[in-house]
Design an enzyme around this catalytic site. Structure first.
Site, PDB file in Angstrom:
ATOM      1  N   CYS A   2       0.835  -1.185   0.000  1.00 35.68           N
ATOM      2  CA  CYS A   2       0.000   0.000   0.000  1.00 35.68           C
ATOM      3  C   CYS A   2       0.876   1.242   0.000  1.00 35.68           C
ATOM      4  O   CYS A   2       2.092   1.168  -0.060  1.00 35.68           O
ATOM      5  CB  CYS A   2      -0.920  -0.005   1.208  1.00 35.68           C
ATOM      6  N   ARG A  27       0.666   0.936  -6.904  1.00 35.37           N
ATOM      7  CA  ARG A  27       1.046  -0.115  -5.957  1.00 35.37           C
ATOM      8  C   ARG A  27      -0.123  -1.044  -5.644  1.00 35.37           C
ATOM      9  O   ARG A  27       0.062  -2.116  -5.091  1.00 35.37           O
ATOM     10  CB  ARG A  27       1.572   0.512  -4.663  1.00 35.37           C
ATOM     11  N   TRP A  73      -4.668  -2.006   0.834  1.00 32.40           N
ATOM     12  CA  TRP A  73      -4.985  -3.245   0.134  1.00 32.40           C
ATOM     13  C   TRP A  73      -5.376  -4.252   1.195  1.00 32.40           C
ATOM     14  O   TRP A  73      -4.590  -4.598   2.061  1.00 32.40           O
ATOM     15  CB  TRP A  73      -3.775  -3.738  -0.657  1.00 32.40           C
ATOM     16  N   ASN A 101       1.326   0.040   6.660  1.00 34.91           N
ATOM     17  CA  ASN A 101       1.540  -0.980   5.626  1.00 34.91           C
ATOM     18  C   ASN A 101       2.171  -2.188   6.289  1.00 34.91           C
ATOM     19  O   ASN A 101       3.038  -2.047   7.139  1.00 34.91           O
ATOM     20  CB  ASN A 101       2.503  -0.472   4.543  1.00 34.91           C
ATOM     21  N   GLY A 102       1.773  -3.382   5.853  1.00 32.04           N
ATOM     22  CA  GLY A 102       2.376  -4.585   6.398  1.00 32.04           C
ATOM     23  C   GLY A 102       1.374  -5.437   7.143  1.00 32.04           C
ATOM     24  O   GLY A 102       0.155  -5.248   7.021  1.00 32.04           O
ATOM     25  N   GLU A 490       6.549 -16.677 -18.494  1.00 27.49           N
ATOM     26  CA  GLU A 490       6.338 -15.249 -18.306  1.00 27.49           C
ATOM     27  C   GLU A 490       5.185 -14.742 -19.175  1.00 27.49           C
ATOM     28  O   GLU A 490       4.384 -13.910 -18.744  1.00 27.49           O
ATOM     29  CB  GLU A 490       7.630 -14.485 -18.618  1.00 27.49           C
ATOM     30  N   LYS A 494       1.823 -12.927 -17.763  1.00 30.21           N
ATOM     31  CA  LYS A 494       1.365 -11.612 -18.201  1.00 30.21           C
ATOM     32  C   LYS A 494      -0.099 -11.667 -18.636  1.00 30.21           C
ATOM     33  O   LYS A 494      -0.892 -10.795 -18.310  1.00 30.21           O
ATOM     34  CB  LYS A 494       2.219 -11.104 -19.372  1.00 30.21           C
ATOM     35  N   GLU A 497      -2.393 -12.036 -15.611  1.00 32.38           N
ATOM     36  CA  GLU A 497      -2.368 -10.854 -14.747  1.00 32.38           C
ATOM     37  C   GLU A 497      -3.313  -9.766 -15.236  1.00 32.38           C
ATOM     38  O   GLU A 497      -4.028  -9.159 -14.440  1.00 32.38           O
ATOM     39  CB  GLU A 497      -0.953 -10.274 -14.677  1.00 32.38           C
ATOM     40  N   HIS A 513       2.553 -35.637 -21.824  1.00 35.42           N
ATOM     41  CA  HIS A 513       2.506 -36.096 -20.433  1.00 35.42           C
ATOM     42  C   HIS A 513       1.358 -35.453 -19.662  1.00 35.42           C
ATOM     43  O   HIS A 513       1.429 -35.308 -18.445  1.00 35.42           O
ATOM     44  CB  HIS A 513       3.844 -35.827 -19.749  1.00 35.42           C
ATOM     45  N   LYS A 612       1.684  -3.777  -6.897  1.00 32.79           N
ATOM     46  CA  LYS A 612       2.987  -3.676  -7.531  1.00 32.79           C
ATOM     47  C   LYS A 612       4.099  -4.156  -6.609  1.00 32.79           C
ATOM     48  O   LYS A 612       4.901  -4.999  -6.989  1.00 32.79           O
ATOM     49  CB  LYS A 612       3.249  -2.228  -7.960  1.00 32.79           C
TER      50      LYS A 612
END
Length: 617
Positions: A2, A27, A73, A101-102, A490, A494, A497, A513, A612
């Site tokens: 945050c 963020r 958040w 934050n945290g 990756e 993307k 996301e 497989h 972020k």
């Protein structure tokens, strides 16, 4: 995850706080709020965007010379105004407001203790305990600065906090451990007249470029006439003031529609900046990674890479390079898993961490865990100078990608790859595995890399056309082989996301497989197809997909002989780039995710449920 902004000034700080929060929107957050002191303490909180908070503040005529602000958040408790920060502890004579934050891991024990003292809790958050704890110590006669020092000694977990008291209307006190917080020094670095706190430099560029980075456990008080800092033991601490090299323009959109688009197209310049010290010379030196690098590299018998998310994929690519070119065995670990399992710490291990922000909580914790096992040689590849990971590592390499605002990492990833390739060459040279001519040849290829990437970016219109067809899909499969398998991973990350399409990546040889069972006409299959030693194997895998009715979307080198046909769509890039091919092949995958997200109407820069900087576990 945050954002925090705090300010003490002789002017109205409300516009400063609001603009600071706006610059921290990238963020990730779901609610926002302000606490202000102008004779009395007032709080303004809202669910949703900072723009809604700004409207509320304007409607109530908010004006104050002292304040704190926050974007939240949700971790503990749902997305409600009651759970939004700032949280307050209020008695008839004393009001305390706190942003945090945290995660406070011992919040339940603290809550029970504070309830026993008569405090009532109005939210479901872990953060509210901090406000009541500080209130309790101020009630005992401590100053706000003293109360915060005492309170943080009792907190377990990660935090960055900022606190206000109506008893001290011209002061804000902050502290950090495991979550970033810095001090902004006003009036051209003199600290006279106004000072600031923030979780990110970008929030303060509007008012100052002079910052002091707080260390783990520091507590800082900002006032009109200056600031004070003490370390975790309560001793006065002198943290150097540095002039930030960020510019306000670097975090503006300019002519682009979204930050993700801007950052995709900034990659040639970001790579050129990252490689400047390499490409301007004719030979490689361990000194690129720090004064002790030659000594540390000489001791390295193997490498342990710790990273999360996109940075983890960069580490997987590096494993292929380091083992094939430098002949060093490499283990790549998801940082959040490494610290919670019983691992074997081998002497001669170089621990490498990779992070865009340098504040990734899991990666930091993993590095500290590795050190606790006796692995003292460490190297961080990071985009942010003065970040916690940089400060905690013996060696470092800054990627110089510039600010990355979009949540889905693009230029941070490709600059990480560029740095990891340089590391591979330096280690190979020091180990006697890179001759002079080959060294010059590879430096020349690095020098050419930005131009090659510009040519790859020219495929955007063709990718946009493909994206129209992806917009209606709910699942996608990505395939790659060898060093391009992590690139497929990756690409899948993307896509999921920013579009919310379920995407998985597999090594193409694994199709038989299990994953082949998923393939039908509704499952688009994206293939990374460079003209390398595995191309014929890959072509066989493509036939397996077509035989099951799957539609292929192939990103191939110009000299890869794969012909388009019914159900086989081809975009040819440039000639095969050899060892540097992964850096180029990821670009069209980024473009595909971006344009597919636009077609689906998602929030490209701020996708749901994501942040972020992941500064909590």
């Amino acid at each position: 995850m945050c954002g925090i902004v705090g300010a003490v000034s002789q002017r109205n700080v409300v516009p400063i706080l609001i603009e600071g929060l706006r610059r921290l929107e990238y963020r990730g957050y779901d609610s926002a709020g302000l606490a202000l002191i102008n004779g009395v303490m007032e709080r303004v909180r809202s669910v949703g965007r900072v723009a809604e908070l700004e409207v509320r503040a304007r409607e109530m005529g908010a004006y104050a010379p002292t304040g704190i602000a926050h974007t939240r958040w949700a971790t503990h408790g749902g997305v409600t105004e009651g759970n939004a920060h700032p949280h307050a502890s209020i008695s008839p004579a004393l009001e305390i407001s706190v942003v945090h934050n945290g995660i406070i891991e011992n919040h339940e024990a603290l809550r029970a203790r504070l309830k026993g003292l008569g405090y009532q809790f109005l939210s479901q958050t872990d953060s509210e305990v901090i406000a009541h704890l500080i209130h309790a110590y101020v009630t005992e006669g401590m100053s706000l600065f003293q109360a915060v020092q005492q309170a943080v000694r009792e907190l377990e977990g990660a935090y960055a906090i900022a606190a206000l008291s109506n008893h001290e209307p011209n002061a804000v006190v902050g502290s950090r451990r495991g979550s970033p917080l810095l001090l902004g020094v006003g009036n051209e670095g003199t600290g006279r007249g106004e000072n600031f706190l923030a979780s990110d430099t970008s929030a303060l560029l509007q008012v100052t470029k002079y910052v002091a980075y707080l260390e783990e456990g520091d507590v800082a008080e900002i006032r009109l006439d200056g600031y004070s800092i003490v370390d975790r033991d309560g001793n006065p601490a002198d943290r150097p003031i540095v002039e930030s090299q960020l510019s306000a323009d670097s975090i503006e959109l300019g002519n682009y529609s979204h930050y993700m688009q801007k950052e995709i197209f900034e990659q040639p310049g970001a790579i050129a900046n990252t490689l400047e010290m390499v490409t301007n010379g004719t030979a490689l030196s361990p000194g690129l990674f720090g004064a002790q690098a030659e000594e540390v590299f000489a001791r390295a018998n193997q490498i342990l890479i710790l990273a999360c998310g996109t940075s983890f994929h960069a580490g997987l690519v590096a494993k292929y390079w380091l083992e094939s070119v430098a002949k060093l065995p490499v283990s790549v670990e998801i940082a959040s898993e490494y610290r919670y399992r019983q691992s074997v710490a081998l002497p001669g291990t170089l621990v490498m961490t990779i992070s865009q922000s340098g504040e990734t909580a899991d990666t930091l914790a993993a590095l500290h865990h590795a050190k606790s096992l006796g692995l003292e040689d460490s190297l961080t590849i990071c985009n942010v100078p003065e970040s916690a990971l940089i400060r905690a590592s013996r060696l470092r390499f800054l990627t110089r990608a510039g600010p990355e605002i979009g949540v889905a990492s693009t230029k941070a990833f490709t600059t990480q790859l560029a740095a990891l390739f340089v590391l591979t060459l330096v280690l190979a040279k020091q180990r006697g595995l890179l001759g002079v001519e080959r060294e010059r040849e590879l430096i020349a290829q690095l020098r050419h890399l930005p131009a090659a990437m510009n040519r790859v970016l020219e495929c955007e219109p063709a990718v946009h056309h493909w994206a129209n067809r992806f917009a209606t899909k709910e699942h996608a499969l990505f395939l790659g082989r060898g060093v391009h398998f992590p690139i497929a991973m990756e690409g899948a990350l993307k896509l999921k996301e920013v579009t919310y399409i379920h995407a998985e990546a597999y090594a193409a040889g694994e199709l038989k497989h299990g994953p082949l069972a998923l393939v039908d006409s509704q499952m688009p299959v994206v293939v990374v197809a460079p003209n390398d030693a595995l191309i014929e194997k890959l072509k066989s895998n493509l036939q397996e997909v077509r035989a099951r009715g799957g539609e292929l979307f192939v990103f191939a080198d110009r000299d890869t002989v794969i012909e388009p046909s019914d159900g086989v769509n081809i975009i040819n890039l440039d000639d095969h780039a050899g060892l540097l091919s992964p850096i180029l092949h990821v670009v069209p995958l980024q473009l595909l995710a971006y344009h597919a997200a636009l077609e689906r109407g998602t929030d490209v820069d701020k996708p749901r449920n994501l942040a972020k900087s992941v500064t909590v576990e």
